[in-house]
Motif scaffolding. Structure first.
Motif, PDB file in Angstrom:
ATOM      1  N   ASN B 173      74.574  81.255  53.498  1.00 54.01           N
ATOM      2  CA  ASN B 173      75.256  81.711  52.287  1.00 54.01           C
ATOM      3  C   ASN B 173      74.118  81.964  51.303  1.00 54.01           C
ATOM      4  O   ASN B 173      73.393  81.015  51.010  1.00 54.01           O
ATOM      5  CB  ASN B 173      76.177  80.599  51.777  1.00 54.01           C
ATOM      6  N   PRO B 174      73.885  83.155  50.834  1.00 51.59           N
ATOM      7  CA  PRO B 174      74.740  84.338  50.748  1.00 51.59           C
ATOM      8  C   PRO B 174      74.436  85.482  51.730  1.00 51.59           C
ATOM      9  O   PRO B 174      75.165  86.468  51.713  1.00 51.59           O
ATOM     10  CB  PRO B 174      74.403  84.851  49.354  1.00 51.59           C
ATOM     11  N   THR B 175      73.396  85.411  52.547  1.00 52.10           N
ATOM     12  CA  THR B 175      72.985  86.641  53.249  1.00 52.10           C
ATOM     13  C   THR B 175      73.773  86.903  54.522  1.00 52.10           C
ATOM     14  O   THR B 175      73.844  88.034  54.992  1.00 52.10           O
ATOM     15  CB  THR B 175      71.490  86.581  53.625  1.00 52.10           C
ATOM     16  N   GLY B 176      74.319  85.829  55.129  1.00 51.73           N
ATOM     17  CA  GLY B 176      74.957  85.989  56.439  1.00 51.73           C
ATOM     18  C   GLY B 176      73.936  85.954  57.564  1.00 51.73           C
ATOM     19  O   GLY B 176      74.278  86.217  58.726  1.00 51.73           O
ATOM     20  N   ALA B 177      72.666  85.633  57.242  1.00 49.44           N
ATOM     21  CA  ALA B 177      71.619  85.582  58.276  1.00 49.44           C
ATOM     22  C   ALA B 177      71.820  84.367  59.177  1.00 49.44           C
ATOM     23  O   ALA B 177      72.388  83.359  58.759  1.00 49.44           O
ATOM     24  CB  ALA B 177      70.247  85.493  57.618  1.00 49.44           C
ATOM     25  N   ILE B 178      71.365  84.498  60.425  1.00 47.07           N
ATOM     26  CA  ILE B 178      71.376  83.349  61.333  1.00 47.07           C
ATOM     27  C   ILE B 178      69.955  83.118  61.837  1.00 47.07           C
ATOM     28  O   ILE B 178      69.105  84.013  61.730  1.00 47.07           O
ATOM     29  CB  ILE B 178      72.330  83.562  62.535  1.00 47.07           C
ATOM     30  N   MET B 179      69.670  81.926  62.333  1.00 44.46           N
ATOM     31  CA  MET B 179      68.377  81.629  62.947  1.00 44.46           C
ATOM     32  C   MET B 179      68.637  81.273  64.400  1.00 44.46           C
ATOM     33  O   MET B 179      69.388  80.331  64.685  1.00 44.46           O
ATOM     34  CB  MET B 179      67.704  80.440  62.254  1.00 44.46           C
ATOM     35  N   ARG B 180      68.009  82.022  65.315  1.00 46.24           N
ATOM     36  CA  ARG B 180      68.161  81.703  66.735  1.00 46.24           C
ATOM     37  C   ARG B 180      67.145  80.631  67.107  1.00 46.24           C
ATOM     38  O   ARG B 180      66.238  80.324  66.347  1.00 46.24           O
ATOM     39  CB  ARG B 180      67.931  82.958  67.561  1.00 46.24           C
ATOM     40  N   GLU B 181      67.284  80.117  68.333  1.00 47.91           N
ATOM     41  CA  GLU B 181      66.390  79.051  68.777  1.00 47.91           C
ATOM     42  C   GLU B 181      64.927  79.469  68.640  1.00 47.91           C
ATOM     43  O   GLU B 181      64.098  78.710  68.131  1.00 47.91           O
ATOM     44  CB  GLU B 181      66.711  78.686  70.232  1.00 47.91           C
ATOM     45  N   GLU B 182      64.629  80.715  69.038  1.00 46.51           N
ATOM     46  CA  GLU B 182      63.218  81.152  68.985  1.00 46.51           C
ATOM     47  C   GLU B 182      62.712  81.282  67.546  1.00 46.51           C
ATOM     48  O   GLU B 182      61.513  81.201  67.298  1.00 46.51           O
ATOM     49  CB  GLU B 182      63.001  82.444  69.788  1.00 46.51           C
ATOM     50  N   ASP B 183      63.635  81.502  66.607  1.00 44.55           N
ATOM     51  CA  ASP B 183      63.225  81.562  65.190  1.00 44.55           C
ATOM     52  C   ASP B 183      63.003  80.159  64.637  1.00 44.55           C
ATOM     53  O   ASP B 183      62.189  79.962  63.730  1.00 44.55           O
ATOM     54  CB  ASP B 183      64.308  82.235  64.333  1.00 44.55           C
ATOM     55  N   LEU B 184      63.763  79.199  65.162  1.00 44.05           N
ATOM     56  CA  LEU B 184      63.679  77.831  64.649  1.00 44.05           C
ATOM     57  C   LEU B 184      62.464  77.085  65.195  1.00 44.05           C
ATOM     58  O   LEU B 184      61.934  76.180  64.541  1.00 44.05           O
ATOM     59  CB  LEU B 184      64.951  77.055  65.005  1.00 44.05           C
ATOM     60  N   GLU B 185      62.014  77.460  66.409  1.00 47.49           N
ATOM     61  CA  GLU B 185      60.906  76.709  67.030  1.00 47.49           C
ATOM     62  C   GLU B 185      59.656  76.618  66.154  1.00 47.49           C
ATOM     63  O   GLU B 185      59.135  75.525  65.936  1.00 47.49           O
ATOM     64  CB  GLU B 185      60.585  77.284  68.413  1.00 47.49           C
ATOM     65  N   PRO B 186      59.148  77.751  65.639  1.00 48.97           N
ATOM     66  CA  PRO B 186      57.955  77.632  64.779  1.00 48.97           C
ATOM     67  C   PRO B 186      58.209  76.838  63.491  1.00 48.97           C
ATOM     68  O   PRO B 186      57.308  76.156  62.989  1.00 48.97           O
ATOM     69  CB  PRO B 186      57.578  79.083  64.448  1.00 48.97           C
ATOM     70  N   ILE B 187      59.441  76.893  62.988  1.00 49.92           N
ATOM     71  CA  ILE B 187      59.780  76.139  61.776  1.00 49.92           C
ATOM     72  C   ILE B 187      59.743  74.644  62.090  1.00 49.92           C
ATOM     73  O   ILE B 187      59.235  73.823  61.323  1.00 49.92           O
ATOM     74  CB  ILE B 187      61.189  76.531  61.243  1.00 49.92           C
ATOM     75  N   ALA B 188      60.277  74.307  63.280  1.00 54.62           N
ATOM     76  CA  ALA B 188      60.275  72.903  63.716  1.00 54.62           C
ATOM     77  C   ALA B 188      58.829  72.411  63.860  1.00 54.62           C
ATOM     78  O   ALA B 188      58.495  71.292  63.446  1.00 54.62           O
ATOM     79  CB  ALA B 188      61.027  72.773  65.030  1.00 54.62           C
ATOM     80  N   GLU B 189      58.007  73.271  64.422  1.00 50.68           N
ATOM     81  CA  GLU B 189      56.600  72.891  64.615  1.00 50.68           C
ATOM     82  C   GLU B 189      55.935  72.635  63.256  1.00 50.68           C
ATOM     83  O   GLU B 189      55.200  71.660  63.072  1.00 50.68           O
ATOM     84  CB  GLU B 189      55.879  74.013  65.358  1.00 50.68           C
ATOM     85  N   PHE B 190      56.220  73.500  62.301  1.00 47.09           N
ATOM     86  CA  PHE B 190      55.681  73.350  60.942  1.00 47.09           C
ATOM     87  C   PHE B 190      56.154  72.017  60.327  1.00 47.09           C
ATOM     88  O   PHE B 190      55.380  71.281  59.728  1.00 47.09           O
ATOM     89  CB  PHE B 190      56.154  74.532  60.084  1.00 47.09           C
ATOM     90  N   ALA B 191      57.428  71.713  60.524  1.00 44.41           N
ATOM     91  CA  ALA B 191      57.997  70.474  59.955  1.00 44.41           C
ATOM     92  C   ALA B 191      57.336  69.246  60.577  1.00 44.41           C
ATOM     93  O   ALA B 191      57.027  68.272  59.880  1.00 44.41           O
ATOM     94  CB  ALA B 191      59.507  70.446  60.173  1.00 44.41           C
TER      95      ALA B 191
END
Lengths: 161, 385
Positions: B173-191
């Motif tokens: 909310n508000p863009t309607g964007a989604i994050m797929r597994e491959e998009d989340l992996e680098p974010i998880a690594e950063f975290a």
């Protein structure tokens, strides 16, 4: 699959334009037209009608649900009786049902007298029909999946987070 | 005497959409695409369960964390639907809406001066929530070129490596964007690399129209640092019943429960009965609502393209996020289209960095109204752009 989706949308609102249906299904308009044409020519879609809330009209229209019991003989089947009854323009729906009676018939007319006369003079005399029970519709709350009445007011905030 | 506001309350500006209410009130033919809530009613069986609970006099507090049966049902649902494995005894808390759960997490884990990175544009309550907890929000803008997905580049550029916490909201909310597994992996690594707590608001998870929703908590090494939020407002059309929940490691949920038990005590009991029924028997209604949203989504996206407005291909939630035509700011467009055509949309700026120049258009409204609203927007654009 697209056939099913188009059909669902037409059942939801037969007045959706092909352009609207195309937008909602990601099909081309020409594809939607072709699907509808196919559904119509295959006899899946048999017609398009308005769902009317008669209570909102000043003119009186009387509707009744009539239960019919029949006794079959060797020469006459349910189909024969149905064919005979379905020809009457007063009969809006006719179904063979299981349970205490055989046919469920919806009848429409301008007055209670007209409906009564129709049932007593045209339907009851059919030789195979042994009993009729007429229920007059007093108020209709839902027709063909559409709730009648004023519906819920949308009282949501015009903006929310 | 006058009340002198606490500084952290003073620093939070009033909501950016408040002014629009006043304009909307001047007209009586407004079609609102500004609402962030379903136009469907709560499924009947869930309403019946709520009514039955009242008839039976079930009006006492429940356990602080929520009724045990409900937590068990939530545990089963989260495991089945999103592969999230959490124990009902200690790893789940039921709250008065997902918003309360998010607020509890800020108050439980943010110390004064802590930095909280927030992927933006996003739901408008995160920043104030961080400030009320004494923390400092850090905007991490996402861009349309990246399909409004969060990237490691954006995190690094914003300086999120030094933050204590990262807030995600996908479907967004508000863009309607989604994050797929491959998009989340680098974010998880950063975290993991920068030892960030991740708050993942997944209230729109059911409303994912292409592919399946993936929770960042399911990625390796993320369960122990993530709190997942969800609730019944969106997919089960229960906004007014105020029921949400959080899933997380026992110590984290325990900390949130500590605040919850002193402030809310327990989530509304009637709503808990409705939610239990919603999880138990309303899958068909939820499926039907999602199908309807999907059709409306396609309709609205297609109409914006016809009108000639650049629109992002939203794949989740019930919003789309078109760009305003040249010569307008988002605020000007939203105000003028409301005044002249009676269509209420929300300017993207109010959702934070990256939202400027866009509008949030909710399609949680019936198709006849949507069709009329899009015709009016078209008339407005034809006249002015």
């Amino acid at each position: 699959m697209s056939e099913r989706e188009v059909l669902e949308l037409l059942r939801e609102n037969a007045r959706y334009s092909t352009a609207d249906i195309a937008r909602m299904t990601d099909l081309e308009e020409t594809e939607v037209e072709a699907v509808i044409e196919e559904l119509e020519s295959a006899g899946v879609v048999r017609g398009y009608k308005a769902v009317v809330d008669w209570d909102k009209l000043e003119d009186e229209t009387v509707r009744a649900e009539v239960e019919l019991n029949v006794e079959l003989d060797r020469e006459t089947g349910y189909g024969d009786i149905a064919e005979r009854l379905a020809r009457f323009p007063q009969v809006k729906a006719l179904r063979l049902v299981s349970g205490d009676y055989d046919f469920d018939m919806e009848v429409e007319g301008d007055s209670i007298r007209e409906v009564s006369m129709f049932v007593s003079e045209k339907v009851a005399p059919v030789p195979e029909i042994t009993q009729t029970v007429t229920h007059y519709v007093m108020t209709s709350y839902k027709e063909q999946g559409i709730e009648l009445g004023d519906g819920d007011e949308d009282d949501r905030l015009s903006f929310s987070p | 005497m006058t009340f002198e506001l606490a500084e952290r309350v003073q620093t939070v500006p009033p909501s950016g959409i408040r002014r629009f209410f006043e304009i909307a009130e001047e007209r009586d033919d407004v079609i609102s695409l500004g609402v962030g809530e379903p136009d469907f009613s709560t499924p009947w069986t869930a309403r019946d369960a709520a009514i039955a609970s009242l008839e039976q006099g079930k009006t006492s507090y429940t356990a602080n964390r929520g009724k045990r049966e409900l937590r068990e049902a939530i545990a089963d649902y989260a495991a089945d639907r999103f592969a999230l494995g959490y124990g009902p005894a200690e790893e789940i808390i039921v709250t008065a809406g997902a918003s309360e759960a998010v607020d509890l997490a800020f108050r439980a884990f943010v110390d004064p001066g802590d930095t909280v990175a927030i992927a933006q544009p996003s739901y408008i309550s995160y920043e104030p929530g961080v400030i009320f907890a004494g923390g400092e929000p850090l905007a991490v803008p996402t861009r349309e070129e990246d399909e409004f997905r969060l990237t490691v580049d954006a995190l690094e550029t914003a300086g999120a490596a030094d933050a204590e916490m990262l807030v995600l909201c996908y479907p967004n909310n508000p863009t309607g964007a989604i994050m797929r597994e491959e998009d989340l992996e680098p974010i998880a690594e950063f975290a993991r690399e920068h030892d960030l707590i991740v708050l993942s608001d997944e209230i729109y998870a059911e409303l994912t129209y292409e592919g399946e929703h993936t929770s960042i908590a399911t990625l390796p090494g993320m369960r122990e640092r993530t709190i997942v939020f969800n609730g019944f407002s969106k997919a089960h059309a229960m906004t007014g019943l105020r029921l949400g929940y959080a899933l997380g490691p026992a110590d984290a949920i325990g900390a949130m429960n500590k605040i919850h038990q002193y402030t809310m005590l327990s989530a509304p009991t009637t709503a808990q009965y409705a939610a239990l029924e919603a999880l138990d028997s309303c899958d068909d209604e939820v499926r039907e609502m999602i199908d309807q949203y999907d059709r409306r989504r396609r309709f609205v996206l297609s109409r914006f393209r016809e009108i000639g407005m650049n629109v992002f291909e939203a794949k989740g939630a019930f919003y789309c996020f078109p760009e305003v035509p040249e010569g307008f700011t988002a605020e000007e467009f939203a105000e003028d289209v409301l005044r002249e055509q009676g269509v209420a949309v929300v300017p993207g700026d109010v959702f934070g960095a990256g939202g400027d120049g866009h509008l949030r258009v909710s399609y949680a409204t019936g198709l006849p109204e949507l069709r009329e609203a899009m015709n009016r927007i078209e008339a407005f654009v034809d006249e002015h752009a």
